[in-house]
Motif scaffolding. Structure first.
Motif, PDB file in Angstrom:
ATOM      1  N   GLN A 115       0.822  -1.200   0.000  1.00 26.95           N
ATOM      2  CA  GLN A 115       0.000   0.000   0.000  1.00 26.95           C
ATOM      3  C   GLN A 115       0.859   1.255   0.000  1.00 26.95           C
ATOM      4  O   GLN A 115       1.951   1.283   0.572  1.00 26.95           O
ATOM      5  N   ALA A 119      -1.538   7.007   1.109  1.00 29.55           N
ATOM      6  CA  ALA A 119      -2.952   6.613   1.098  1.00 29.55           C
ATOM      7  C   ALA A 119      -3.381   6.090   2.466  1.00 29.55           C
ATOM      8  O   ALA A 119      -4.493   6.356   2.920  1.00 29.55           O
ATOM      9  N   ARG A 123      -6.189   7.910   5.305  1.00 26.05           N
ATOM     10  CA  ARG A 123      -7.322   7.272   5.977  1.00 26.05           C
ATOM     11  C   ARG A 123      -7.339   7.620   7.466  1.00 26.05           C
ATOM     12  O   ARG A 123      -8.394   7.822   8.055  1.00 26.05           O
ATOM     13  N   ASP A 127      -9.758  11.075   6.088  1.00 22.57           N
ATOM     14  CA  ASP A 127     -11.006  10.293   6.052  1.00 22.57           C
ATOM     15  C   ASP A 127     -11.654  10.228   7.428  1.00 22.57           C
ATOM     16  O   ASP A 127     -12.887  10.280   7.545  1.00 22.57           O
ATOM     17  N   ALA A 313     -17.649   9.265   1.052  1.00 18.46           N
ATOM     18  CA  ALA A 313     -16.427   8.764   0.400  1.00 18.46           C
ATOM     19  C   ALA A 313     -15.386   8.377   1.443  1.00 18.46           C
ATOM     20  O   ALA A 313     -14.709   7.351   1.318  1.00 18.46           O
ATOM     21  N   GLY A 314     -15.266   9.192   2.530  1.00 21.54           N
ATOM     22  CA  GLY A 314     -14.325   8.858   3.601  1.00 21.54           C
ATOM     23  C   GLY A 314     -14.726   7.595   4.333  1.00 21.54           C
ATOM     24  O   GLY A 314     -13.875   6.763   4.665  1.00 21.54           O
ATOM     25  N   HIS A 316     -16.408   5.109   3.064  1.00 26.53           N
ATOM     26  CA  HIS A 316     -16.135   3.987   2.153  1.00 26.53           C
ATOM     27  C   HIS A 316     -14.656   3.598   2.210  1.00 26.53           C
ATOM     28  O   HIS A 316     -14.319   2.407   2.252  1.00 26.53           O
ATOM     29  N   ARG A 317     -13.758   4.602   2.239  1.00 26.12           N
ATOM     30  CA  ARG A 317     -12.325   4.306   2.267  1.00 26.12           C
ATOM     31  C   ARG A 317     -11.922   3.660   3.590  1.00 26.12           C
ATOM     32  O   ARG A 317     -11.081   2.764   3.616  1.00 26.12           O
ATOM     33  N   GLU A 320     -13.156   0.119   3.524  1.00 25.59           N
ATOM     34  CA  GLU A 320     -12.297  -0.644   2.624  1.00 25.59           C
ATOM     35  C   GLU A 320     -11.030  -1.098   3.337  1.00 25.59           C
ATOM     36  O   GLU A 320     -10.564  -2.233   3.164  1.00 25.59           O
ATOM     37  N   PHE A 321     -10.481  -0.221   4.169  1.00 30.50           N
ATOM     38  CA  PHE A 321      -9.267  -0.555   4.926  1.00 30.50           C
ATOM     39  C   PHE A 321      -9.565  -1.579   6.019  1.00 30.50           C
ATOM     40  O   PHE A 321      -8.828  -2.552   6.194  1.00 30.50           O
TER      41      PHE A 321
END
Length: 574
Positions: A115, A119, A123, A127, A313-314, A316-317, A320-321
């Motif tokens: 990763q 990024a 998060r 995020d 969107a935050g 979702h990220r 995802e993590f």
């Protein structure tokens, strides 16, 4: 709840925060409702005051006091609500970041290394902040504004059905108009940022290449480029200012038109219109006050929808993590309990009351590789069909060309990676499924450089492991020959540790002490004499001989093989 954890762990974390701080959550809810009620009552009081004046009764002191008291109470409820929302938002951020950190510690090394660090950091920072905004400036504020609009509409419907009908048609149109203006302003602001970024990039580029620009006579070209970006920024700012300047007058005009229509219909002699729009002077003043209040929530809800969309969107990220696969598909029998979505653990890996690590299975070798194939990338195989067997108490040196997989083998033994094919067994157990709390008592690892941690000299050896006593740390220091050096320090083992406190060779001796303090059964030595001079190397080797007694030792260094003897295994020959 289980479904929320599986699909949306961030929402499960937020629900956990709400449950843990139920009084705070209820307080915020009550303050939102209280602020709405207090903001709806002053126009009703004002109605009574104006009607009394119209009737020649004079101003009632109690009504006047009540009016100002309600205004003050509404402001107090709103400010307290905002303060508690900030506190609640910080608790959400803390829980999110705690869970993200816990998740990071449970991810396979391959997942982490693949990763982009930027990024991952985004998060934890950006995020997580958007999730706070989701509640403080999004859902909570939208709920308050929606309650305000519903309350105003209910008051108007009770006092003037005709005005309520007009608003029923006007409010959706106003909302659509507001959203359209907000979207255009947002687009203009984004265009302005893009243009400013371009202009900011042209200036250092011009300075860096000024000689080439002058040599080729491109001054005019660079000037035109800069002027073009400045013009784009100017145009975007003008669009923003235009929409900002147009919006308020249009809202004021619509508000005036609504008030004018109501007054016109109320003053007409038509009995039907008077039935719908007829009202006293005080009621008219109250309606004007309510109409002026209803436009602010409409504008706010448009912005809050925008905030929620950005926060989605935050979320979702973050989800995802948090949904990435961990090192274990399921917990091994001796593994610590993985922390729940709130970041709390059922049993901490450093809990001194935890049971002692498993002992090796009788008759099993210390290390066994069975046809292991591994590569960091699909088309890059480091170990191919590698098999080996290391018995308990053996001293082994791994040799081979650069890239043959010597350090990779250590990572597989430590369970940082899983082989694509085959098995890596440590004392009969799958290396990737050995619990973290057991590894310190199973492995002692010494690398080329010492990794300093904040704390005392004692902390450097124990690494804050409560199961390692000060006596055990002192014994490890004595084993490697550091007792007198540490005793000479101002506070002995309790001396705060800094980079200049030891020589390079003493740091390496401290690294060996750290490795053997937990009495591990296997020592992994990764080129530990690579950065040492000849005299220091002899001191380290002497300490290493004492530390290696009655242990299985696997080293990466041909010089160690020459001094310590044992068996040599050459990797990369399959």
């Amino acid at each position: 709840m289980k479904t929320a954890r599986k699909k949306h762990p961030s929402f499960a974390i937020i629900l956990q925060v709400i449950r843990e701080h139920l009084l705070l959550s209820l307080g915020i809810l009550l303050l939102i409702i209280g602020a709405v009620i207090c903001s709806l009552l002053p126009p009703l009081v004002l109605e009574q005051i104006v009607d009394h004046l119209a009737e020649g009764s004079g101003i009632s002191v109690s009504l006047a006091v009540l009016y100002f008291l309600l205004l003050a109470l509404a402001g107090l409820c709103e400010s307290t609500r905002d303060g508690l929302l900030t506190v609640f938002g910080q608790k959400i951020i803390r829980s999110l970041r705690h869970s993200l950190c816990a998740k990071l510690s449970r991810l396979p090394a391959g997942t982490i290394s693949a990763q982009d660090p930027g990024a991952v950091v985004s998060r934890f920072v950006g995020d997580a902040d958007t999730v706070e905004n989701l509640f403080t400036d999004g859902i909570a504020s939208m709920f308050a504004d929606a309650c305000t609009m519903i309350g105003i509409f209910a008051m108007i419907l009770r006092k003037s059905r005709g005005l309520a009908i007009l608003l029923l048609f006007a409010v959706p149109v106003l909302f659509v108009f507001t959203r359209a203006v907000q979207k255009k302003m947002l687009r203009a602001q984004i265009d302005n940022r893009i243009a400013v970024a371009k202009a900011s990039g042209i200036v250092p580029e011009t300075l860096h290449c000024i000689r080439t620009i002058r040599l080729l006579g491109k001054e005019r070209y660079m000037q035109e480029q800069y002027d073009r970006t400045i013009e784009e920024s100017f145009s975007a700012v003008n669009r923003t200012n235009f929409f900002d300047a147009v919006y308020s007058p249009i809202i004021q005009i619509i508000q005036a038109v609504l008030v004018g229509l109501v007054m016109l219909f109320a003053a007409s002699g038509n009995p039907r219109l008077q039935n719908f729009f007829g009202m006293s002077v005080g009621t008219a003043v109250a309606m004007i006050a309510y109409i002026s209040q209803i436009f602010s929530p409409i504008e706010n809800i448009g912005m809050e929808i925008q905030t929620i969309q950005s926060a989605a969107a935050g979320v979702h990220r973050i989800d995802e993590f948090l949904l990435q696969k961990e090192r274990w598909e399921t917990d091994p029998p001796t593994a610590r309990k993985i922390s729940d979505v709130s970041g709390r653990t059922g049993r901490d890996s450093s809990d001194s009351s935890s049971p002692s690590p498993e002992r090796p299975v009788s008759g099993q070798p210390a290390i066994e590789l069975r046809a292991v194939t591994f590569g960091y990338e699909k088309n890059q195989t480091v170990l191919r069909n590698q098999s080996l067997r290391i018995e308990t108490g053996e001293q082994i040196t791994l040799t081979g060309r650069t890239g043959a997989g010597k350090s990779t083998l250590f990572k597989l033994l430590l369970g940082l990676y899983r082989p694509q094919q085959g098995k890596v067994l440590v004392e009969g157990r799958d290396a990737s499924r050995i619990a973290d709390k057991d590894k310190r008592h199973l492995f002692g690892y010494v690398g080329q450089n010492f990794r300093l941690v904040p704390g005392t000299v004692l902390d450097q050896i124990t690494l804050f492991d409560a199961s390692i006593s000060k006596e055990a740390a002192m014994e490890a220091a004595s084993l490697v020959g550091l007792s007198s050096v540490i005793a000479a320090l101002p506070q002995g083992f309790d001396t705060p540790c800094s980079e200049g406190i030891f020589s390079q060779g003493q740091w390496q001796l401290l690294s060996i002490a750290r490795a053997v303090a937990a009495q591990p059964r296997i020592l992994l030595l990764d080129e530990i004499t690579a950065n040492l001079d000849a005299d220091t190397e002899q001191q380290v080797l002497a300490a290493l001989r004492r530390a290696s007694a009655h242990r299985t030792v696997i080293s990466i260094s041909h010089r160690l093989y020459e001094h310590l003897g044992g068996r040599e295994i050459v990797l990369g020959e399959n």
